[in-house]
Design a protein around this motif. Structure first.
Motif, mmCIF file in Angstrom:
data_model
loop_
_atom_site.group_PDB
_atom_site.id
_atom_site.type_symbol
_atom_site.label_atom_id
_atom_site.label_comp_id
_atom_site.label_asym_id
_atom_site.label_seq_id
_atom_site.Cartn_x
_atom_site.Cartn_y
_atom_site.Cartn_z
ATOM 1 N N LEU A 131 28.573 -35.514 -18.249
ATOM 2 C CA LEU A 131 29.070 -34.508 -17.307
ATOM 3 C C LEU A 131 27.954 -33.543 -16.917
ATOM 4 N N LYS A 132 27.188 -33.141 -17.891
ATOM 5 C CA LYS A 132 26.121 -32.162 -17.649
ATOM 6 C C LYS A 132 25.168 -32.621 -16.564
ATOM 7 N N TYR A 133 24.835 -33.914 -16.548
ATOM 8 C CA TYR A 133 23.865 -34.413 -15.586
ATOM 9 C C TYR A 133 24.506 -35.059 -14.352
ATOM 10 N N THR A 134 25.811 -35.310 -14.398
ATOM 11 C CA THR A 134 26.495 -35.892 -13.243
ATOM 12 C C THR A 134 26.856 -34.824 -12.219
ATOM 13 N N PHE A 135 27.296 -33.661 -12.663
ATOM 14 C CA PHE A 135 27.709 -32.610 -11.728
ATOM 15 C C PHE A 135 26.594 -32.199 -10.759
ATOM 16 N N PRO A 136 25.345 -31.998 -11.219
ATOM 17 C CA PRO A 136 24.283 -31.662 -10.270
ATOM 18 C C PRO A 136 24.045 -32.749 -9.221
ATOM 19 N N VAL A 137 24.230 -34.021 -9.607
ATOM 20 C CA VAL A 137 24.065 -35.116 -8.652
ATOM 21 C C VAL A 137 25.155 -35.048 -7.589
ATOM 22 N N LEU A 138 26.386 -34.773 -8.002
ATOM 23 C CA LEU A 138 27.481 -34.641 -7.043
ATOM 24 C C LEU A 138 27.222 -33.486 -6.076
ATOM 25 N N ASP A 139 26.693 -32.385 -6.608
ATOM 26 C CA ASP A 139 26.316 -31.263 -5.741
ATOM 27 C C ASP A 139 25.245 -31.689 -4.745
ATOM 28 N N GLU A 140 24.238 -32.383 -5.241
ATOM 29 C CA GLU A 140 23.122 -32.827 -4.396
ATOM 30 C C GLU A 140 23.592 -33.765 -3.287
ATOM 31 N N LEU A 141 24.603 -34.588 -3.597
ATOM 32 C CA LEU A 141 25.116 -35.545 -2.622
ATOM 33 C C LEU A 141 26.106 -34.914 -1.638
ATOM 34 N N GLY A 142 26.438 -33.639 -1.846
ATOM 35 C CA GLY A 142 27.264 -32.919 -0.885
ATOM 36 C C GLY A 142 28.756 -32.983 -1.103
ATOM 37 N N PHE A 195 40.149 -29.677 -14.692
ATOM 38 C CA PHE A 195 39.649 -28.556 -13.902
ATOM 39 C C PHE A 195 38.838 -29.085 -12.728
ATOM 40 N N SER A 196 38.852 -28.351 -11.622
ATOM 41 C CA SER A 196 37.959 -28.706 -10.525
ATOM 42 C C SER A 196 36.545 -28.286 -10.893
ATOM 43 N N LEU A 197 35.568 -28.863 -10.215
ATOM 44 C CA LEU A 197 34.179 -28.489 -10.467
ATOM 45 C C LEU A 197 33.957 -27.019 -10.131
ATOM 46 N N GLU A 198 34.656 -26.513 -9.122
ATOM 47 C CA GLU A 198 34.540 -25.098 -8.782
ATOM 48 C C GLU A 198 35.027 -24.228 -9.939
ATOM 49 N N GLU A 199 36.175 -24.584 -10.528
ATOM 50 C CA GLU A 199 36.689 -23.847 -11.684
ATOM 51 C C GLU A 199 35.737 -23.975 -12.870
ATOM 52 N N TYR A 200 35.231 -25.171 -13.070
ATOM 53 C CA TYR A 200 34.331 -25.464 -14.190
ATOM 54 C C TYR A 200 33.085 -24.592 -14.131
ATOM 55 N N LYS A 201 32.537 -24.445 -12.934
ATOM 56 C CA LYS A 201 31.314 -23.647 -12.770
ATOM 57 C C LYS A 201 31.544 -22.182 -13.111
ATOM 58 N N THR A 211 35.601 -28.233 -4.772
ATOM 59 C CA THR A 211 37.054 -28.058 -4.921
ATOM 60 C C THR A 211 37.770 -29.399 -4.953
ATOM 61 N N LEU A 212 37.037 -30.495 -4.651
ATOM 62 C CA LEU A 212 37.624 -31.833 -4.651
ATOM 63 C C LEU A 212 36.965 -32.735 -5.696
ATOM 64 N N VAL A 213 36.284 -32.116 -6.657
ATOM 65 C CA VAL A 213 35.730 -32.850 -7.800
ATOM 66 C C VAL A 213 36.475 -32.375 -9.038
ATOM 67 N N PHE A 214 37.060 -33.303 -9.782
ATOM 68 C CA PHE A 214 37.889 -32.939 -10.933
ATOM 69 C C PHE A 214 37.424 -33.670 -12.187
ATOM 70 N N THR A 215 37.440 -32.933 -13.290
ATOM 71 C CA THR A 215 37.061 -33.519 -14.568
ATOM 72 C C THR A 215 38.045 -33.099 -15.642
ATOM 73 N N SER A 216 38.050 -33.827 -16.744
ATOM 74 C CA SER A 216 38.919 -33.504 -17.878
ATOM 75 C C SER A 216 38.078 -33.111 -19.076
ATOM 76 N N LEU A 217 38.442 -31.998 -19.698
ATOM 77 C CA LEU A 217 37.754 -31.519 -20.899
ATOM 78 C C LEU A 217 38.630 -31.735 -22.137
ATOM 79 N N GLU A 218 39.438 -32.790 -22.130
ATOM 80 C CA GLU A 218 40.424 -33.000 -23.192
ATOM 81 C C GLU A 218 39.796 -33.180 -24.570
ATOM 82 N N MET A 219 38.530 -33.616 -24.625
ATOM 83 C CA MET A 219 37.919 -33.828 -25.942
ATOM 84 C C MET A 219 37.775 -32.516 -26.708
ATOM 85 N N LYS A 220 37.885 -31.383 -26.023
ATOM 86 C CA LYS A 220 37.781 -30.088 -26.691
ATOM 87 C C LYS A 220 39.136 -29.598 -27.211
ATOM 88 N N MET A 221 40.231 -30.241 -26.820
ATOM 89 C CA MET A 221 41.561 -29.829 -27.267
ATOM 90 C C MET A 221 41.716 -30.033 -28.763
#
Length: 223
Positions: free
Chosen positions: A159-170, A208-214, A174-184
């Protein structure tokens, strides 16, 4: 927590459980027909309703593909497929033998407007897919970001290195979503061990959306 791997369109419930500790070893040791109690489901869900009329990109790493399988099978079901555009899955693992649901890939390839890209960190003599970690392959693929919703789940380092790539690709955060369930932990908001700032992963997420995550305080266990 255990993510449900089966689609609501499939009969029963499917969980994919990796044997890595005392509980999972006990589950693997059960006889067929044993009684297992289930509490849940807990938390929110991938917002598939926002995917209507859009292309869909699913990015997965390792065993985190379980809940994304559920989402994909729901979106691609004959009764739902017409509601969504092109569906692309990028799925990676350390080695070919660790890719889940390999026996289903051939059937998936028959789905209209669907593309499956598989990658491994290290292949073998029979491997014909991509070589490289998920963020690197994503950057090489350069998927179209316009009118596309993205669902991402994988180990924190991915996740740490995928999110910057998604940002770079435009892609729209608000339409990128991820799950942080491993922390539950407890899953019901009582133990306080899954909070990141004022958010509880189990009660406010785990999706959470990537916007929320940030906007969450930095948490090394989550990203």
């Amino acid at each position: 927590p255990f993510g449900i791997a089966s689609s609501p369109k499939e009969p029963g419930l499917l969980f994919t459980v990796n044997r890595i500790g005392a509980l999972t070893t006990a589950l693997h040791s059960l006889d067929e027909g044993s009684l297992v109690g289930i509490r849940g489901p807990l938390g929110n869900h991938y917002p598939f309703e926002l995917a209507k009329g859009r292309d869909v990109l699913i990015v997965a790493g390792g065993f985190a593909f379980t809940t994304l399988r559920s989402l994909f099978l729901f979106l691609s079901d004959n009764g739902n497929r017409q509601n969504y555009g092109k569906i692309t899955i990028l799925y990676g693992a350390r080695e070919p033998g660790l890719l889940l649901y390999r026996d289903e890939f051939e059937k998936w390839q028959q789905i209209k407007d669907f593309k499956l890209v598989l990658t491994v960190d290290k292949g073998d003599e029979l491997w014909k897919g991509e070589i490289g970690v998920v963020p690197e392959v994503l950057k090489r693929l350069k998927p179209e970001s316009t009118n596309t919703i993205v669902f991402v789940c994988g180990p924190p380092i991915m996740l740490k290195y995928t999110f910057p790539v998604l940002d770079e690709l435009g892609f729209d955060p608000t339409l990128v979503f991820t799950s942080l369930e491993m922390k539950m932990k407890c899953g019901i908001g009582k133990c306080g061990r899954c909070n990141i700032g004022h958010k509880y992963i189990c009660k406010d997420g785990p999706v959470f959306s990537l916007e929320e995550y940030k906007n969450l305080p930095k948490d090394e266990d989550a990203c």
